[in-house]
Structures are given as structure tokens and as C-alpha cells.
Design an enzyme around this catalytic site. Sequence first.
Site, PDB file in Angstrom:
ATOM      1  N   HIS A 101      -8.643  37.071  -3.080  1.00 21.14           N
ATOM      2  CA  HIS A 101      -9.571  36.532  -3.167  1.00 21.14           C
ATOM      3  C   HIS A 101      -9.581  35.202  -2.415  1.00 21.14           C
ATOM      4  O   HIS A 101      -8.858  34.292  -3.357  1.00 21.14           O
ATOM      5  CB  HIS A 101     -10.532  36.445  -4.316  1.00 21.14           C
ATOM      6  CG  HIS A 101     -11.962  35.596  -4.446  1.00 21.14           C
ATOM      7  ND1 HIS A 101     -13.027  36.366  -3.122  1.00 21.14           N
ATOM      8  CD2 HIS A 101     -11.872  34.827  -4.811  1.00 21.14           C
ATOM      9  CE1 HIS A 101     -13.802  35.359  -3.490  1.00 21.14           C
ATOM     10  NE2 HIS A 101     -13.141  34.240  -4.206  1.00 21.14           N
TER      11      HIS A 101
ATOM     12  N   LYS B 172     -10.263  29.605  -8.370  1.00 20.75           N
ATOM     13  CA  LYS B 172     -11.247  30.713  -9.511  1.00 20.75           C
ATOM     14  C   LYS B 172     -12.518  30.229  -8.094  1.00 20.75           C
ATOM     15  O   LYS B 172     -13.030  29.198  -7.373  1.00 20.75           O
ATOM     16  CB  LYS B 172     -11.440  29.739 -10.618  1.00 20.75           C
ATOM     17  CG  LYS B 172     -12.873  28.597 -10.735  1.00 20.75           C
ATOM     18  CD  LYS B 172     -12.505  28.728 -11.497  1.00 20.75           C
ATOM     19  CE  LYS B 172     -13.630  26.957 -12.167  1.00 20.75           C
ATOM     20  NZ  LYS B 172     -13.355  27.221 -14.063  1.00 20.75           N
ATOM     21  N   SER B 173     -12.962  31.185  -8.904  1.00 18.95           N
ATOM     22  CA  SER B 173     -14.431  31.178  -7.886  1.00 18.95           C
ATOM     23  C   SER B 173     -15.559  30.290  -8.039  1.00 18.95           C
ATOM     24  O   SER B 173     -15.447  29.089  -9.158  1.00 18.95           O
ATOM     25  CB  SER B 173     -15.466  33.053  -7.683  1.00 18.95           C
ATOM     26  OG  SER B 173     -16.397  32.739  -6.924  1.00 18.95           O
TER      27      SER B 173
ATOM     28  N   LYS C 279     -13.424  26.731  -2.131  1.00 22.67           N
ATOM     29  CA  LYS C 279     -12.227  27.114  -1.067  1.00 22.67           C
ATOM     30  C   LYS C 279     -12.884  26.969   0.268  1.00 22.67           C
ATOM     31  O   LYS C 279     -11.717  26.885   1.204  1.00 22.67           O
ATOM     32  CB  LYS C 279     -11.692  28.310  -1.736  1.00 22.67           C
ATOM     33  CG  LYS C 279     -11.008  28.655  -3.449  1.00 22.67           C
ATOM     34  CD  LYS C 279     -10.232  29.981  -3.158  1.00 22.67           C
ATOM     35  CE  LYS C 279     -10.959  30.913  -3.591  1.00 22.67           C
ATOM     36  NZ  LYS C 279     -12.362  30.640  -4.460  1.00 22.67           N
TER      37      LYS C 279
ATOM     38  N   ASP D  52     -13.213  34.410   2.131  1.00 20.35           N
ATOM     39  CA  ASP D  52     -13.434  35.462   1.094  1.00 20.35           C
ATOM     40  C   ASP D  52     -12.333  36.615   0.816  1.00 20.35           C
ATOM     41  O   ASP D  52     -11.719  36.262  -0.524  1.00 20.35           O
ATOM     42  CB  ASP D  52     -14.890  36.392   1.208  1.00 20.35           C
ATOM     43  CG  ASP D  52     -14.900  36.463   0.174  1.00 20.35           C
ATOM     44  OD1 ASP D  52     -15.353  35.882  -1.440  1.00 20.35           O
ATOM     45  OD2 ASP D  52     -16.068  37.672  -0.142  1.00 20.35           O
TER      46      ASP D  52
ATOM     47  N   ARG E  12       2.835  13.542 -11.262  1.00 16.12           N
ATOM     48  CA  ARG E  12       2.130  12.292 -10.740  1.00 16.12           C
ATOM     49  C   ARG E  12       3.445  12.367 -10.188  1.00 16.12           C
ATOM     50  O   ARG E  12       2.595  11.280  -8.947  1.00 16.12           O
ATOM     51  CB  ARG E  12       1.957  10.856 -11.625  1.00 16.12           C
ATOM     52  CG  ARG E  12       0.598  11.630 -12.566  1.00 16.12           C
ATOM     53  CD  ARG E  12       0.225  10.111 -13.315  1.00 16.12           C
ATOM     54  NE  ARG E  12      -0.737   9.230 -12.134  1.00 16.12           N
ATOM     55  CZ  ARG E  12      -1.476   7.840 -12.619  1.00 16.12           C
ATOM     56  NH1 ARG E  12      -1.429   8.028 -13.849  1.00 16.12           N
ATOM     57  NH2 ARG E  12      -1.451   7.527 -11.723  1.00 16.12           N
TER      58      ARG E  12
END
Length: 316
Positions: A141, A157-158, A162, A180, A244
Site C-alpha cells: 500500500h 500509514k493510511s 502519500k 494506492d 537532525r
Amino acid sequence: MSVRVRELLDVAGPALGLRLVSGARGLDRPIALPRLQQPGLALAGYLPQLHPDRVQVLGNSEISYLGTLDAARARAAVAAVAGAGAACFVVTNGTEPPAVLCEPADATDVAVLGSRLRTGEFIRAATAWLEEQLAPETQLHGDLVELSGLGVLILGKSGIGKSEAALDLVSRGHRLVADDVVHVCRISPTVLRGRAARLLEHHMEIRGLGVIDVEALFGTLATVDERQIDLVVELIEWPGGADRLGIVEGTYALLEVDLPLVQIPVRPGRSMAMLMETAARNHLLRRRGRHSALAFAERIDDEIARRGRRSAGDAS
């Protein structure tokens, strides 16, 4: 994972010059390995040389050898090879497969195919096709874009953004491969290739807009069917103690291949597209031996050491 002899004949057959000669009942036998074999030693009786579930290729040498044997011995040799697990026999160079090959192969439900290609040409072309069909694969995904000449796989994550980041990259002149669902296959021990699901090609799902046709909106140059994956960018929630300087180089394991990984924290006001462009360009610099973070850290260390020496000199 395997392909059937029927697929080799029906799908790759026209390019490989293949035709079915005998043994139609063997068309559902599996081909489990992409490397083809020439069973010269096996026909001579050394069966340990034979690897089951491989395509057995008979060129001029193998057919000539069978011709030196009397019919009974030739049939027995072929039957032994067929019984040891041959996926199928392919006779190359446009040679008509002899009866001493076809009859025992048919009796053991092993297909005999003929090819008009020369032996070396057939082996190269069939091996390439089988390697692609038998390549380990998975699906993820995420999104895949072509960015600054690199295939960049975007994970997270969903709902983290993205697809929106990929759309922003397309609007900046980069190209979409998949949104997707990304199908990934390993085409060599170190190379992965990604593509879109067939029904989703050139399309994206954007919350609030629904499904959009990227090719229709941005032109044919805004999409590409498949791309090698060179870099993984993972969008993450804002962390407490991130690196960083960027000295630590992460990796992402996919189909037993370790890919370079960059994690980019998501926060309102940050341009994900610009940051991913920068990450891609920075990755290209590292490929060429220029590691900006390490060079900066070395400069800091040198400055600290120089000041330490000066302080020691003043104290003395």
C-alpha cells in the site's frame, strides 16, 4: 511459484516460435525454474544431472545422439528423462521431433514442443521470459513515482498524505507509476521493479476529489507503466528525537533486497514534494560519493579539535 507449459506455449509461443507437436496432456505441468537445460548427459544415462520441473531443450547434438541409438534404447532414454520430472521437451532449429522422442514423452504425459529458433537464441529468449514470470513478487500500500531519474517508493500509514504528495510531484513535472497499490517483483538478486495494478493504471484516488485520470489531466508524459525502485521514502508522524544531521542511513528490506530509506516527518506547512525532491537529489549525490551530513560532521569535529589545541596552547 511456477508457470504452466501451456502458458509458455500460448503466451510466449509466438515470440519463441513454438508449436505443440505431441503430449497435450502435459501442458498443465509446472515449470518451476527459469533456467533451461540441455539433457545430453541425462539421455546418456546420468540422471543426477537432471533438475525436475525445468524445460529440457534438445538441439542438434541431442537429436543427433538419439539418432545413434537403436529405437528401443532411444525410447528408454527419453522415458527415463521424462519420468525424472521434465516439465516439457523443446526441439529447436526447426527440426521435426522424432518418434523416439514423442512416443515415450506422450506416454508419460510430457509435452513435446518444436521451435523454429536456433538453440542459443531460444534459450536466451525463453530464460528471459521465465525469469520475469517466476520473479518473486508482492504488493504494497503506497505510491511509486519517477523522480529525478529515480524510482521512489512512497510509504506511510493510511491517511498520512502519500497520494497527495505523489500528485504534487506529478504537478511539478515528475511521473506517476502507481497509486494506492504497488505491485513489486524482484527481477534480479538486487533489483526490484514496481508497477500499478492493472485496473488502477494512470489513476489516483485523492480524498475530496475521488478517482482522477492522471494521464488525461497532465498528459501522457506524466505517467510511466513500470519503474525500477531505487529509494524508499517513508512519511511518518513528527518524532521527538529525529536524526537532525542525517548521518544515519536507513534501509528498507523488501523481497530480500535492502533499499535505501529516508524517513520524512509530516507536519502542517511542510512541502512533502519539495522534501522528496531534495531527498532524491541527495541520494544521487551519495551515489557519487558526496555525503553532505558526514562532511559537515567532519568539519565540526575538525573545528572542535582545532579549538581544543588552541586552548591547550594558551593554557601552557
